[in-house]
Design a protein around this motif. Structure first.
Motif, mmCIF file in Angstrom:
data_model
loop_
_atom_site.group_PDB
_atom_site.id
_atom_site.type_symbol
_atom_site.label_atom_id
_atom_site.label_comp_id
_atom_site.label_asym_id
_atom_site.label_seq_id
_atom_site.Cartn_x
_atom_site.Cartn_y
_atom_site.Cartn_z
ATOM 1 N N VAL A 89 70.199 -3.929 -31.505
ATOM 2 C CA VAL A 89 71.442 -3.795 -32.256
ATOM 3 C C VAL A 89 71.216 -3.055 -33.571
ATOM 4 C CG1 VAL A 89 71.285 -5.999 -33.523
ATOM 5 C CG2 VAL A 89 73.539 -5.042 -32.937
ATOM 6 N N LEU A 90 70.001 -3.090 -34.098
ATOM 7 C CA LEU A 90 69.717 -2.337 -35.323
ATOM 8 C C LEU A 90 69.617 -0.847 -35.046
ATOM 9 C CD1 LEU A 90 67.161 -4.645 -37.176
ATOM 10 C CD2 LEU A 90 69.667 -4.694 -37.171
ATOM 11 N N ASP A 91 69.075 -0.481 -33.870
ATOM 12 C CA ASP A 91 69.090 0.924 -33.460
ATOM 13 C C ASP A 91 70.530 1.397 -33.261
ATOM 14 O OD1 ASP A 91 66.232 1.821 -33.026
ATOM 15 O OD2 ASP A 91 66.247 0.019 -31.789
ATOM 16 N N GLU A 92 71.342 0.547 -32.633
ATOM 17 C CA GLU A 92 72.741 0.904 -32.408
ATOM 18 C C GLU A 92 73.471 1.093 -33.732
ATOM 19 O OE1 GLU A 92 76.808 -0.915 -30.358
ATOM 20 O OE2 GLU A 92 74.906 -1.995 -30.165
ATOM 21 N N ALA A 93 73.198 0.219 -34.711
ATOM 22 C CA ALA A 93 73.830 0.354 -36.023
ATOM 23 C C ALA A 93 73.459 1.677 -36.670
ATOM 24 C CB ALA A 93 73.421 -0.815 -36.924
ATOM 25 N N ARG A 94 72.197 2.056 -36.578
ATOM 26 C CA ARG A 94 71.754 3.327 -37.178
ATOM 27 C C ARG A 94 72.456 4.506 -36.509
ATOM 28 N NH1 ARG A 94 65.442 4.286 -37.409
ATOM 29 N NH2 ARG A 94 65.724 4.172 -35.142
ATOM 30 N N GLU A 95 72.609 4.460 -35.191
ATOM 31 C CA GLU A 95 73.280 5.549 -34.481
ATOM 32 C C GLU A 95 74.756 5.641 -34.856
ATOM 33 O OE1 GLU A 95 72.582 4.809 -30.379
ATOM 34 O OE2 GLU A 95 70.403 5.089 -30.528
ATOM 35 N N LEU A 96 75.429 4.494 -34.940
ATOM 36 C CA LEU A 96 76.840 4.501 -35.307
ATOM 37 C C LEU A 96 77.048 5.011 -36.729
ATOM 38 C CD1 LEU A 96 78.057 1.132 -33.727
ATOM 39 C CD2 LEU A 96 78.585 3.447 -32.944
ATOM 40 N N LEU A 97 76.185 4.585 -37.639
ATOM 41 C CA LEU A 97 76.280 5.055 -39.019
ATOM 42 C C LEU A 97 76.023 6.559 -39.096
ATOM 43 C CD1 LEU A 97 74.400 2.105 -40.730
ATOM 44 C CD2 LEU A 97 76.794 2.728 -41.172
ATOM 45 N N SER A 98 75.038 7.039 -38.354
ATOM 46 C CA SER A 98 74.734 8.469 -38.354
ATOM 47 C C SER A 98 75.918 9.278 -37.837
ATOM 48 C CB SER A 98 73.496 8.748 -37.503
ATOM 49 O OG SER A 98 72.342 8.164 -38.078
#
Length: 214
Positions: A89-98
């Motif tokens: 979920v932290l990888d997903e958060a980084r992708e969404l923010l990017s």
């Protein structure tokens, strides 16, 4: 290590899930600085806290402070561009923010620094993220908070004239809240997690940054 966290009734039963970023609320601070805030972006954040508290390889640090070496009052872990983050979920958060900030930032978020504030005695002093490009360029730092809320305070850097907000502002961040500091914020403003003299539960922050910003 995770003792003391008071899970919210709903969050304790939710699987971790990120919401939409369309609801972020922006505050213009002046001189090109701004902050975006989105409470509760991450549902199931208390479960994320519980796993991070025991699975991340936390380390203690000591730093030179004037004429002596002192303990850093929090636990730390840094994930570089090639490192796997501890939870998907932290990888997903980084992708969404990017994706969300690509037009303004012009590049993706690449690194993640984690801080573990174990209780009210843990803190971070007033500072801007100015190691690297943040000292001379506009940039962004996105912070996702899990665990109990702690106040993140912001104030104009001494000697700067913001033109809009001239006093300290405070945001209690925890349980999946998001704050993004953008524009000139790292150069013209400072932020801190002050110590607390009241009973304070543990909090973990995940700070996403672009390449070359610390």
């Amino acid at each position: 290590m995770a003792g003391g966290l008071q899970a919210s009734l709903l969050d304790a039963f939710e699987d971790p899930e990120l919401g939409s970023l369309d609801g972020v609320q922006r505050t213009e601070l002046g001189q090109g600085a701004w902050i975006d805030v989105l409470p509760g972006w991450l549902a199931g954040a208390d479960q994320v806290f519980d796993r991070l508290a025991v699975e991340v390889p936390w380390r203690e640090e000591r730093r030179q402070m004037y004429d002596r070496v002192v303990d850093v009052p929090r636990l730390l872990c840094f994930y570089g561009e090639s490192d796997n983050l501890p939870l998907p979920v932290l990888d997903e958060a980084r992708e969404l923010l990017s994706d969300h900030y690509m037009e303004e930032l012009g590049e993706p978020f690449r690194t993640a620094g984690l801080c573990y504030y174990r209780d009210g005695r843990d803190s971070v002093a007033w500072h801007g993220d100015k190691i690297g490009r943040g000292a001379r360029e506009d940039t962004m730092v996105a912070i996702l908070s899990v665990g109990e809320p702690r106040v993140l305070a912001l104030r104009p850097r001494p000697g700067s004239t913001t033109g809009k907000v001239a006093s300290t502002i405070r945001y209690p961040l925890g349980h999946g809240d998001l704050i993004v500091m953008g524009g000139s914020c790292q150069r013209t403003w400072e932020h801190a997690i002050p110590k607390s003299t009241t009973h304070t539960g543990p909090r973990i922050s995940i700070q996403y940054r672009p390449r070359g910003v610390r």
